[in-house]
Design a protein around this motif. Structure first.
Motif, PDB file in Angstrom:
ATOM      1  N   THR A 254      -8.780 -12.663  -0.933  1.00 17.56           N
ATOM      2  CA  THR A 254      -8.656 -13.182  -2.137  1.00 17.56           C
ATOM      3  C   THR A 254      -8.342 -13.428  -3.126  1.00 17.56           C
ATOM      4  OG1 THR A 254     -10.260 -12.647  -3.488  1.00 17.56           O
ATOM      5  CG2 THR A 254     -10.535 -14.154  -1.974  1.00 17.56           C
ATOM      6  N   GLY A 255      -7.752 -11.879  -3.365  1.00 17.83           N
ATOM      7  CA  GLY A 255      -6.470 -11.326  -4.780  1.00 17.83           C
ATOM      8  C   GLY A 255      -7.832 -10.501  -5.699  1.00 17.83           C
ATOM      9  N   LEU A 256      -9.179 -11.063  -5.656  1.00 23.26           N
ATOM     10  CA  LEU A 256      -9.581 -10.414  -6.114  1.00 23.26           C
ATOM     11  C   LEU A 256     -10.172  -8.976  -6.848  1.00 23.26           C
ATOM     12  CD1 LEU A 256     -12.796 -13.264  -5.185  1.00 23.26           C
ATOM     13  CD2 LEU A 256     -11.258 -13.170  -7.780  1.00 23.26           C
ATOM     14  N   THR A 257     -10.505  -8.804  -7.605  1.00 23.58           N
ATOM     15  CA  THR A 257     -10.980  -7.229  -7.886  1.00 23.58           C
ATOM     16  C   THR A 257     -12.562  -7.176  -7.808  1.00 23.58           C
ATOM     17  OG1 THR A 257      -9.097  -7.176  -9.324  1.00 23.58           O
ATOM     18  CG2 THR A 257     -10.463  -4.841  -9.383  1.00 23.58           C
ATOM     19  N   VAL A 258     -12.484  -5.867  -6.933  1.00 24.54           N
ATOM     20  CA  VAL A 258     -14.437  -5.643  -5.941  1.00 24.54           C
ATOM     21  C   VAL A 258     -14.784  -4.034  -7.442  1.00 24.54           C
ATOM     22  CG1 VAL A 258     -15.579  -4.418  -5.030  1.00 24.54           C
ATOM     23  CG2 VAL A 258     -14.179  -6.591  -4.541  1.00 24.54           C
ATOM     24  N   ASN A 259     -15.516  -3.794  -8.309  1.00 24.16           N
ATOM     25  CA  ASN A 259     -15.573  -2.665  -9.150  1.00 24.16           C
ATOM     26  C   ASN A 259     -16.701  -1.991  -8.484  1.00 24.16           C
ATOM     27  OD1 ASN A 259     -13.258  -2.304 -10.157  1.00 24.16           O
ATOM     28  ND2 ASN A 259     -13.934  -4.091 -11.804  1.00 24.16           N
ATOM     29  N   GLN A 260     -17.086  -0.929  -8.158  1.00 24.85           N
ATOM     30  CA  GLN A 260     -18.346  -0.401  -7.783  1.00 24.85           C
ATOM     31  C   GLN A 260     -18.883   0.285  -8.721  1.00 24.85           C
ATOM     32  OE1 GLN A 260     -18.721   1.289  -3.864  1.00 24.85           O
ATOM     33  NE2 GLN A 260     -20.326   1.886  -4.091  1.00 24.85           N
ATOM     34  N   GLU A 261     -20.282   0.064  -8.967  1.00 27.51           N
ATOM     35  CA  GLU A 261     -20.914   1.416 -10.003  1.00 27.51           C
ATOM     36  C   GLU A 261     -22.649   1.494  -9.539  1.00 27.51           C
ATOM     37  OE1 GLU A 261     -21.035   0.293 -14.246  1.00 27.51           O
ATOM     38  OE2 GLU A 261     -18.460   0.122 -14.330  1.00 27.51           O
ATOM     39  N   GLY A 262     -22.677   2.785  -8.813  1.00 25.80           N
ATOM     40  CA  GLY A 262     -23.718   2.588  -8.206  1.00 25.80           C
ATOM     41  C   GLY A 262     -23.640   2.028  -6.866  1.00 25.80           C
ATOM     42  N   ASN A 263     -24.817   1.304  -6.350  1.00 25.34           N
ATOM     43  CA  ASN A 263     -25.482   0.379  -6.090  1.00 25.34           C
ATOM     44  C   ASN A 263     -24.760  -1.428  -6.510  1.00 25.34           C
ATOM     45  OD1 ASN A 263     -26.434  -0.292  -3.912  1.00 25.34           O
ATOM     46  ND2 ASN A 263     -28.487  -1.588  -5.122  1.00 25.34           N
ATOM     47  N   ARG A 264     -24.436  -1.587  -7.965  1.00 26.43           N
ATOM     48  CA  ARG A 264     -23.970  -2.613  -7.969  1.00 26.43           C
ATOM     49  C   ARG A 264     -22.689  -2.807  -8.124  1.00 26.43           C
ATOM     50  NH1 ARG A 264     -24.890  -6.221 -12.584  1.00 26.43           N
ATOM     51  NH2 ARG A 264     -23.443  -6.646 -14.057  1.00 26.43           N
ATOM     52  N   TYR A 265     -21.827  -4.167  -7.931  1.00 26.27           N
ATOM     53  CA  TYR A 265     -20.612  -3.992  -7.318  1.00 26.27           C
ATOM     54  C   TYR A 265     -19.713  -5.674  -8.356  1.00 26.27           C
ATOM     55  CZ  TYR A 265     -21.172  -2.031  -3.072  1.00 26.27           C
ATOM     56  OH  TYR A 265     -21.063  -0.745  -2.419  1.00 26.27           O
ATOM     57  N   THR A 266     -19.611  -5.195  -8.931  1.00 20.34           N
ATOM     58  CA  THR A 266     -18.810  -6.848 -10.069  1.00 20.34           C
ATOM     59  C   THR A 266     -17.286  -7.206  -9.174  1.00 20.34           C
ATOM     60  OG1 THR A 266     -19.453  -5.117 -11.814  1.00 20.34           O
ATOM     61  CG2 THR A 266     -18.032  -7.556 -12.149  1.00 20.34           C
ATOM     62  N   ILE A 267     -17.133  -8.453  -9.036  1.00 21.38           N
ATOM     63  CA  ILE A 267     -15.972  -8.793  -8.445  1.00 21.38           C
ATOM     64  C   ILE A 267     -15.250  -9.568  -9.600  1.00 21.38           C
ATOM     65  CG2 ILE A 267     -15.502 -10.544  -6.862  1.00 21.38           C
ATOM     66  CD1 ILE A 267     -17.810 -10.262  -4.901  1.00 21.38           C
ATOM     67  N   LYS A 268     -13.845  -9.866  -9.930  1.00 21.06           N
ATOM     68  CA  LYS A 268     -13.750 -10.529 -10.938  1.00 21.06           C
ATOM     69  C   LYS A 268     -12.462 -10.995 -11.129  1.00 21.06           C
ATOM     70  CE  LYS A 268     -14.511  -6.843 -14.419  1.00 21.06           C
ATOM     71  NZ  LYS A 268     -14.058  -5.637 -15.802  1.00 21.06           N
TER      72      LYS A 268
END
Length: 388
Positions: free
Chosen positions: A374-388
């Motif tokens: 998709t070209g989206l960015t995935v950031n991980q902080e512990g057990n939390r994932y943020t997709i931008k």
């Protein structure tokens, strides 16, 4: 005039017994161990006809007596199986007996034969992966005096089971982020998804195989023509004789009261679905039947042709998606992997995907694959994932 036990045995082996008569016969055999053993020995031997012909070739009139004596079906202490009581009421001629022995024994052996399902290697591998990953987990309760099977914990036990059956039943509950495989008494394999409960007996009865389901499960049923396998749900019953199918009572809410749909997907074989208060509906492989609650408190049925691949996939350790929106995939991952996923751009959730996901793989690996596509960015902080 009621038939005696010998007449019932003859009718059973000859395939002419009625359902009520069969019940009487089984009840009798259940309380007469010796009679039951001899009856089964008579029915299960494949070479009875050949043995009988040996006697009949010498003396047709004496063939029956000699044959029965040889098979130890005449004893002074067991009058139910003596030749006189067996022969007199039937008036069987030699030719009829030959057909009964040859055809009846074969029919009975096939009719009562239990054939466990063949478990594909992919399913066996998935079972091992589930155990190794810690996903296989459930709680089993025994000797329950009262079972509450529907999703709202109704105080009324399910009417499909008698009080005696409830007392001897077990209830297995799969946790909210787990799954579990269970092999039943007859060899039937049940794969239960998360948030699922199954009520089942330690040993099935002589005439039936009943289980009660709340949730989602994939059934690989052992073949047994003499005992239908019935899955009871809050909205209807599914009756089978040996097949593979998926049942889910936790579908989408479809009424103002929040009642959820119950769906049945037939992978192979043949089943019938009888919704509460409705008629029996037969399904063909590749069909899905939905029991849809209505505002009036009744149910509507919907039958459609579908691709069964996703249902086979989850039974073999995969999630399969076909043109599924990203938000659906992420929702599935949240529940299964018990992780927090935040989608920064809601519009991105509408992107469609087709493919499979390893249920036992790493969520971070799966999200990285989605990011590449998709070209989206995935950031991980512990057990939390943020997709931008």
């Amino acid at each position: 005039m009621a038939k005696d036990i010998n007449q019932l045995i003859c009718d059973h082996l000859d395939g002419r017994i009625t359902e009520s008569e069969q019940k009487v016969l089984y009840e009798y055999l259940a309380t007469h161990k010796e009679a039951d053993q001899r009856f089964r020995r008579l029915a299960e031997q494949k070479d009875l006809a050949a043995r009988y012909r040996e006697y009949a070739a010498v003396d047709t009139h004496k063939a029956l007596q000699q044959f029965m004596e040889k098979q130890e079906l005449m004893t002074p202490v067991n009058h139910e199986f003596r030749l006189k009581s067996l022969f007199s009421p039937f008036k069987c001629v030699a030719a009829t007996l030959l057909l009964l022995l040859a055809g009846g024994a074969y029919w009975y052996a096939q009719y009562t034969k239990v054939t466990p399902p063949e478990i594909p290697e992919a399913v066996q591998v998935a079972m091992q992966q589930s155990i190794q990953s810690g996903k296989a987990d459930a709680v089993v309760e025994e000797r329950l005096e009262e079972l509450r099977i529907d999703h709202k914990e109704s105080p009324t036990p399910h009417p499909a089971l008698t009080k005696e059956q409830l007392l001897a039943a077990r209830r297995i509950t799969v946790r909210h982020d787990k799954e579990f495989w269970l092999t039943l008494d007859d060899g039937t394999l049940v794969h239960m998804n998360y948030d699922t409960r199954l009520v089942y007996p330690e040993h099935f009865g002589r005439d039936d195989r009943n289980v009660v389901l709340d949730g989602e499960a994939y059934f690989m049923v052992a073949q047994d023509k003499s005992r239908p396998f019935v899955v009871h749900t809050a909205k209807g019953d599914i009756k089978v004789y040996g097949t593979e199918f998926n049942v889910n009572t936790h579908g989408e809410a479809s009424s103002a009261h929040g009642e959820k749909e119950t769906s049945v997907i037939l992978v192979k074989g043949a089943i019938s679905v009888r919704p509460n208060g409705g008629g029996e509906q037969m399904l063909k492989p590749g069909q899905k039947l939905s029991i849809i609650p209505s505002l009036a408190g009744s149910y509507q049925l919907s039958v459609s042709d579908i691709d069964v691949t996703p249902y086979i996939a989850w039974n073999t350790g995969e999630f399969a998606f076909s043109d599924a929106p990203l938000y659906v995939i992420l929702s599935t991952m949240r529940h299964w992997y018990h992780i927090d996923i935040h989608l920064a751009n809601p519009e991105a959730g509408k992107m469609l995907f087709t493919g499979t996901i390893d249920r036992y793989g790493s969520p971070s690996t799966i999200l990285k694959s989605i990011s590449k596509v998709t070209g989206l960015t995935v950031n991980q902080e512990g057990n939390r994932y943020t997709i931008k």
